[in-house]
Design a protein around this motif. Structure first.
Motif, mmCIF file in Angstrom:
data_model
loop_
_atom_site.group_PDB
_atom_site.id
_atom_site.type_symbol
_atom_site.label_atom_id
_atom_site.label_comp_id
_atom_site.label_asym_id
_atom_site.label_seq_id
_atom_site.Cartn_x
_atom_site.Cartn_y
_atom_site.Cartn_z
ATOM 1 N N PRO A 33 5.293 1.708 -7.349
ATOM 2 C CA PRO A 33 5.172 2.306 -8.682
ATOM 3 C C PRO A 33 5.639 3.755 -8.666
ATOM 4 O O PRO A 33 5.528 4.444 -7.656
ATOM 5 C CB PRO A 33 3.672 2.224 -8.982
ATOM 6 C CG PRO A 33 3.000 1.980 -7.691
ATOM 7 C CD PRO A 33 4.009 1.358 -6.775
ATOM 8 N N TYR A 34 6.165 4.196 -9.792
ATOM 9 C CA TYR A 34 6.587 5.589 -9.934
ATOM 10 C C TYR A 34 5.342 6.422 -10.205
ATOM 11 O O TYR A 34 4.883 6.521 -11.343
ATOM 12 C CB TYR A 34 7.610 5.741 -11.060
ATOM 13 C CG TYR A 34 8.118 7.148 -11.185
ATOM 14 C CD1 TYR A 34 9.060 7.639 -10.294
ATOM 15 C CD2 TYR A 34 7.636 8.004 -12.167
ATOM 16 C CE1 TYR A 34 9.512 8.948 -10.385
ATOM 17 C CE2 TYR A 34 8.076 9.305 -12.268
ATOM 18 C CZ TYR A 34 9.021 9.774 -11.372
ATOM 19 O OH TYR A 34 9.455 11.067 -11.457
ATOM 20 N N THR A 35 4.777 6.944 -9.130
ATOM 21 C CA THR A 35 3.571 7.759 -9.242
ATOM 22 C C THR A 35 3.500 8.700 -8.054
ATOM 23 O O THR A 35 4.065 8.412 -6.996
ATOM 24 C CB THR A 35 2.301 6.884 -9.304
ATOM 25 O OG1 THR A 35 1.177 7.729 -9.499
ATOM 26 C CG2 THR A 35 2.101 6.065 -8.047
ATOM 27 N N HIS A 36 2.809 9.806 -8.256
ATOM 28 C CA HIS A 36 2.527 10.730 -7.158
ATOM 29 C C HIS A 36 1.062 10.632 -6.761
ATOM 30 O O HIS A 36 0.606 11.357 -5.876
ATOM 31 C CB HIS A 36 2.843 12.166 -7.570
ATOM 32 C CG HIS A 36 4.286 12.378 -7.892
ATOM 33 N ND1 HIS A 36 5.279 12.331 -6.943
ATOM 34 C CD2 HIS A 36 4.904 12.629 -9.065
ATOM 35 C CE1 HIS A 36 6.452 12.553 -7.520
ATOM 36 N NE2 HIS A 36 6.246 12.724 -8.811
ATOM 37 N N ASN A 37 0.323 9.718 -7.397
ATOM 38 C CA ASN A 37 -1.104 9.569 -7.174
ATOM 39 C C ASN A 37 -1.354 8.745 -5.913
ATOM 40 O O ASN A 37 -1.156 7.528 -5.903
ATOM 41 C CB ASN A 37 -1.738 8.921 -8.404
ATOM 42 C CG ASN A 37 -3.234 8.906 -8.340
ATOM 43 O OD1 ASN A 37 -3.819 8.642 -7.296
ATOM 44 N ND2 ASN A 37 -3.858 9.177 -9.469
ATOM 45 N N LEU A 38 -1.803 9.423 -4.863
ATOM 46 C CA LEU A 38 -2.036 8.751 -3.589
ATOM 47 C C LEU A 38 -3.108 7.676 -3.713
ATOM 48 O O LEU A 38 -2.981 6.605 -3.122
ATOM 49 C CB LEU A 38 -2.449 9.770 -2.523
ATOM 50 C CG LEU A 38 -1.473 10.916 -2.255
ATOM 51 C CD1 LEU A 38 -2.043 11.872 -1.214
ATOM 52 C CD2 LEU A 38 -0.115 10.392 -1.831
ATOM 53 N N LYS A 39 -4.142 7.966 -4.459
ATOM 54 C CA LYS A 39 -5.242 7.011 -4.615
ATOM 55 C C LYS A 39 -4.745 5.728 -5.284
ATOM 56 O O LYS A 39 -5.123 4.631 -4.877
ATOM 57 C CB LYS A 39 -6.365 7.654 -5.438
ATOM 58 C CG LYS A 39 -7.685 7.008 -5.285
ATOM 59 C CD LYS A 39 -8.227 7.222 -3.880
ATOM 60 C CE LYS A 39 -9.701 6.954 -3.838
ATOM 61 N NZ LYS A 39 -10.467 7.860 -3.067
ATOM 62 N N ARG A 40 -3.906 5.873 -6.280
ATOM 63 C CA ARG A 40 -3.357 4.684 -6.953
ATOM 64 C C ARG A 40 -2.536 3.845 -5.977
ATOM 65 O O ARG A 40 -2.650 2.616 -5.953
ATOM 66 C CB ARG A 40 -2.499 5.090 -8.142
ATOM 67 C CG ARG A 40 -1.869 3.876 -8.809
ATOM 68 C CD ARG A 40 -1.054 4.200 -10.016
ATOM 69 N NE ARG A 40 -0.377 2.981 -10.459
ATOM 70 C CZ ARG A 40 0.743 2.973 -11.143
ATOM 71 N NH1 ARG A 40 1.309 4.103 -11.511
ATOM 72 N NH2 ARG A 40 1.306 1.836 -11.494
ATOM 73 N N LEU A 41 -1.732 4.511 -5.177
ATOM 74 C CA LEU A 41 -0.918 3.779 -4.198
ATOM 75 C C LEU A 41 -1.798 3.058 -3.183
ATOM 76 O O LEU A 41 -1.584 1.888 -2.876
ATOM 77 C CB LEU A 41 0.048 4.731 -3.489
ATOM 78 C CG LEU A 41 1.201 5.253 -4.331
ATOM 79 C CD1 LEU A 41 1.882 6.422 -3.633
ATOM 80 C CD2 LEU A 41 2.196 4.142 -4.617
ATOM 81 N N ILE A 42 -2.794 3.770 -2.673
ATOM 82 C CA ILE A 42 -3.691 3.178 -1.674
ATOM 83 C C ILE A 42 -4.447 1.996 -2.261
ATOM 84 O O ILE A 42 -4.614 0.966 -1.596
ATOM 85 C CB ILE A 42 -4.663 4.236 -1.126
ATOM 86 C CG1 ILE A 42 -3.903 5.224 -0.250
ATOM 87 C CG2 ILE A 42 -5.804 3.600 -0.341
ATOM 88 C CD1 ILE A 42 -4.701 6.432 0.174
ATOM 89 N N ASN A 43 -4.886 2.122 -3.504
ATOM 90 C CA ASN A 43 -5.643 1.043 -4.142
ATOM 91 C C ASN A 43 -4.851 -0.254 -4.243
ATOM 92 O O ASN A 43 -5.440 -1.325 -4.356
ATOM 93 C CB ASN A 43 -6.122 1.454 -5.534
ATOM 94 C CG ASN A 43 -7.281 2.420 -5.485
ATOM 95 O OD1 ASN A 43 -8.009 2.487 -4.510
ATOM 96 N ND2 ASN A 43 -7.450 3.178 -6.551
ATOM 97 N N GLU A 44 -3.546 -0.155 -4.218
ATOM 98 C CA GLU A 44 -2.706 -1.342 -4.338
ATOM 99 C C GLU A 44 -2.353 -1.961 -2.988
ATOM 100 O O GLU A 44 -1.686 -2.987 -2.935
ATOM 101 C CB GLU A 44 -1.439 -1.002 -5.122
ATOM 102 C CG GLU A 44 -1.758 -0.594 -6.558
ATOM 103 C CD GLU A 44 -0.569 -0.662 -7.473
ATOM 104 O OE1 GLU A 44 0.291 -1.541 -7.281
ATOM 105 O OE2 GLU A 44 -0.512 0.159 -8.397
ATOM 106 N N LEU A 45 -2.825 -1.336 -1.911
ATOM 107 C CA LEU A 45 -2.504 -1.825 -0.572
ATOM 108 C C LEU A 45 -3.714 -2.488 0.069
ATOM 109 O O LEU A 45 -4.859 -2.132 -0.216
ATOM 110 C CB LEU A 45 -1.999 -0.671 0.296
ATOM 111 C CG LEU A 45 -0.695 -0.038 -0.199
ATOM 112 C CD1 LEU A 45 -0.419 1.263 0.520
ATOM 113 C CD2 LEU A 45 0.460 -1.011 -0.029
#
Length: 89
Positions: free
Chosen positions: A57-69
């Protein structure tokens, strides 16, 4: 997605980490934090590509990225707090 895409994300993350080291030597601490955040973001995006076989996803939010893994469940409270702090940069 190809290994080339993953390798590119990792190379960009390493470049950002090298930049953070240079900024640390020069005492530019806000940029150290910023480029560390960028480095982790790119590593998470490489993990996303590997795990999901899709564009991150086009985001700089680390938490959002981690939540998807898948390894999100293994994140310690200390790591979660650190990610929240680094997200501010």
């Amino acid at each position: 997605m190809s290994k080339k895409v993953i390798s590119n994300w990792i190379a960009l993350a390493e470049y950002d980490l090298d930049t953070a080291k240079a900024m640390l030597k020069s005492g530019r601490y806000i940029y150290v934090a910023f480029t560390c955040q960028q480095s982790i973001e790119k590593l998470l995006k490489s993990c996303f590509v590997k795990e999901k076989n899709n564009t991150p996803p086009y985001t700089h939010n680390l938490k959002r990225l981690i939540n998807e893994l898948s390894f999100f469940v293994d994140l310690s409270e200390e790591q979660s707090i650190f990610i929240d702090y680094l997200n501010t940069y």
